[in-house]
Write a protein that holds these residues in place. Structure first.
Motif, PDB file in Angstrom:
ATOM      1  N   ASN A   1     -29.577 -33.838 -14.381  1.00 36.30           N
ATOM      2  CA  ASN A   1     -30.310 -34.566 -13.711  1.00 36.30           C
ATOM      3  C   ASN A   1     -29.094 -35.305 -12.639  1.00 36.30           C
ATOM      4  OD1 ASN A   1     -33.549 -33.124 -14.338  1.00 36.30           O
ATOM      5  ND2 ASN A   1     -33.525 -34.716 -15.387  1.00 36.30           N
ATOM      6  N   ALA A   2     -28.923 -35.181 -13.233  1.00 35.27           N
ATOM      7  CA  ALA A   2     -27.138 -35.929 -12.104  1.00 35.27           C
ATOM      8  C   ALA A   2     -26.550 -35.226 -11.216  1.00 35.27           C
ATOM      9  CB  ALA A   2     -26.265 -36.712 -12.310  1.00 35.27           C
ATOM     10  N   PRO A   3     -27.066 -35.629 -10.035  1.00 33.52           N
ATOM     11  CA  PRO A   3     -26.354 -34.201  -8.998  1.00 33.52           C
ATOM     12  C   PRO A   3     -24.253 -35.454  -8.998  1.00 33.52           C
ATOM     13  CG  PRO A   3     -27.587 -36.279  -7.704  1.00 33.52           C
ATOM     14  CD  PRO A   3     -27.466 -36.546  -9.286  1.00 33.52           C
TER      15      PRO A   3
ATOM     16  N   ILE B   1     -14.774 -27.304  -8.788  1.00 36.73           N
ATOM     17  CA  ILE B   1     -15.000 -28.381  -9.074  1.00 36.73           C
ATOM     18  C   ILE B   1     -16.037 -28.418  -7.757  1.00 36.73           C
ATOM     19  CG2 ILE B   1     -14.976 -30.654  -8.653  1.00 36.73           C
ATOM     20  CD1 ILE B   1     -13.365 -30.264 -10.937  1.00 36.73           C
ATOM     21  N   LEU B   2     -15.758 -27.640  -6.845  1.00 40.88           N
ATOM     22  CA  LEU B   2     -16.432 -27.959  -5.449  1.00 40.88           C
ATOM     23  C   LEU B   2     -18.138 -27.181  -5.457  1.00 40.88           C
ATOM     24  CD1 LEU B   2     -14.229 -28.420  -2.964  1.00 40.88           C
ATOM     25  CD2 LEU B   2     -15.189 -30.358  -3.863  1.00 40.88           C
ATOM     26  N   ARG B   3     -17.541 -26.301  -6.229  1.00 37.69           N
ATOM     27  CA  ARG B   3     -18.727 -25.151  -6.065  1.00 37.69           C
ATOM     28  C   ARG B   3     -19.121 -25.532  -7.079  1.00 37.69           C
ATOM     29  NH1 ARG B   3     -14.478 -21.195  -8.056  1.00 37.69           N
ATOM     30  NH2 ARG B   3     -14.745 -21.217 -10.927  1.00 37.69           N
TER      31      ARG B   3
ATOM     32  N   HIS C   1     -23.404 -32.103  -3.303  1.00 39.17           N
ATOM     33  CA  HIS C   1     -22.402 -33.377  -2.123  1.00 39.17           C
ATOM     34  C   HIS C   1     -21.936 -33.322  -1.954  1.00 39.17           C
ATOM     35  CE1 HIS C   1     -22.429 -35.435   1.243  1.00 39.17           C
ATOM     36  NE2 HIS C   1     -21.846 -36.011   1.378  1.00 39.17           N
ATOM     37  N   VAL C   2     -21.050 -32.896  -0.760  1.00 38.30           N
ATOM     38  CA  VAL C   2     -19.097 -32.468  -0.694  1.00 38.30           C
ATOM     39  C   VAL C   2     -19.072 -33.233   0.930  1.00 38.30           C
ATOM     40  CG1 VAL C   2     -17.298 -31.192  -0.100  1.00 38.30           C
ATOM     41  CG2 VAL C   2     -18.311 -30.254  -1.732  1.00 38.30           C
TER      42      VAL C   2
ATOM     43  N   ILE D   1     -20.247 -39.463   0.809  1.00 41.07           N
ATOM     44  CA  ILE D   1     -20.525 -39.882  -0.115  1.00 41.07           C
ATOM     45  C   ILE D   1     -20.993 -40.892  -0.261  1.00 41.07           C
ATOM     46  CG2 ILE D   1     -19.650 -39.751  -2.972  1.00 41.07           C
ATOM     47  CD1 ILE D   1     -17.042 -38.231  -2.466  1.00 41.07           C
ATOM     48  N   LEU D   2     -21.082 -42.340  -0.329  1.00 40.30           N
ATOM     49  CA  LEU D   2     -21.741 -43.483  -0.372  1.00 40.30           C
ATOM     50  C   LEU D   2     -22.613 -43.418   0.131  1.00 40.30           C
ATOM     51  CD1 LEU D   2     -18.509 -45.885   0.193  1.00 40.30           C
ATOM     52  CD2 LEU D   2     -19.729 -46.018  -1.637  1.00 40.30           C
TER      53      LEU D   2
END
Ligand code: 13P
Ligand code: SF4
Length: 332
Positions: A201-203, A214-216, A220-221, A227-228
């Protein structure tokens, strides 16, 4: 990489009190990036991402800017505020993206593509900026690229991962310089998949300097500031953070009840992902640079004038919204 450097300060000195005294006496403003050590972020007048910090540097009425970040960031402050004294606690605080783009090679590359508009990520030297049409940061790159005609030929330097991310997301075909950030390259896709399986459940929130692998896997990118914002506004109690772990300090201040797990490197933990350049700045060096107004950023005026143009263009083309109110933290 061994770029450590040490300084000696009288251990009985109250460094925090001295910094507070000197910054008033010298009318100095302390700007810090989110990747700085927690105590540096806490003593700074403003903490922000590259775009917020450039705006602050351009607007400040302080006489001296103490830039707690890396050299290209302090150079941006000097380019935009040439009459100010700009100092960096450690002049060796470089950036692998800057190193990956030598100005002479870049100038030749630009000259070989005269029909291309040149976009450079702010993580580059003043000399590379001087060969650029528009600077972007990770928080305004998408917004700026979208203002350019679809058929405009574009060179994007130096970060191939940010450029690749933009090409994919915006359907562009920008010609990419092959630079990378040594910190964001170290995240491991295999270990991230394992970590996600443990925390379903961790985004995942990631910086676009990470490779596509990693991005795929990310929900959120965006830039450090985005990010904050994402982490603070998310309903999730646990989040996986794929960027430099210094940023977790602000996350813990914004949302103390949430759990933040640094994305892993190949060894299964994230300790390898500390930026060695950002880590060169320490409280002792901050005190010394404030006391001595040194080491100072100096640029030759011709380069500064050429580099200012694409930076001003960036500020003009950026979203007008003032930085979110939680971005700039006035120190107590
Ligand atoms: P931000 O502009 O997102 O703060 O990024 C700066 C940086 O150097 C990331 O590695
Ligand atoms: Fe440069 Fe990477 Fe460090 Fe950012 S994290 S300053 S891009 S080396």
């Amino acid at each position: 990489m061994n770029i450590a450097s040490t300084v000696t300060v009288d251990p009985t000195l109250d460094v925090v009190a001295e910094i507070n005294r000197l910054r008033k006496e010298k009318n100095a403003v302390i700007l810090a990036h989110y990747y700085q050590a927690a105590e540096i972020q806490d003593i700074a007048d403003f903490v922000g991402d590259s775009l917020d910090l450039s705006r602050k540097a351009a607007e400040t009425d302080a006489d001296t800017i103490i830039f707690c970040g890396v050299r290209f960031m302090a150079e941006v402050a000097k380019i935009l505020s040439p009459s100010k004294t700009v100092v960096l606690p450690d002049l060796e605080a470089g950036c692998s993206l800057e190193d990956s783009c030598p100005p002479d090679e870049f100038a030749a590359f630009v000259a070989a593509h005269p029909d291309h508009l040149v976009l450079s990520y702010i993580n580059c030297s003043a000399a590379v900026k001087a060969h650029t049409d528009i600077i972007v940061t990770s928080s305004n790159a998408e917004y700026i690229v979208n203002q350019l005609p679809a058929d405009q030929k574009i060179i994007f330097a130096p970060d191939k991962h940010l450029g690749g991310f933009l090409n994919k997301k915006l359907g562009r075909n920008m010609l990419l310089w092959q630079g990378t950030c040594i910190v964001h390259e170290l995240f491991s896709e295999k270990e991230l998949i394992k970590l996600k399986a443990k925390h379903p459940n961790a985004p995942v929130a990631a910086h676009p300097e990470c490779p596509d692998a990693i991005l795929r896997h990310s929900d959120h990118v965006g830039s450090t500031r985005s990010i904050l914002d994402y982490v603070r506004d998310s309903d999730a109690e646990t989040l996986i953070i794929a960027t430099e772990p210094g940023i977790i300090h602000q996350m813990e201040k914004d949302a103390p009840h949430k759990t933040f797990i640094g994305a892993p490197g190949a060894d299964g933990n994230c300790s390898c992902n500390t930026c060695p350049y950002m880590a060169l700045n320490t409280m002792d060096k901050l005190y010394l640079c404030l006391r001595d107004s040194s080491p100072e950023i100096a640029l030759d005026e011709e380069t500064r004038i050429k580099a200012e143009k694409p930076l001003r263009k960036m500020l003009e083309m950026s979203p007008n919204a003032a930085p979110a109110k939680d971005l700039t933290r006035l120190s107590a």
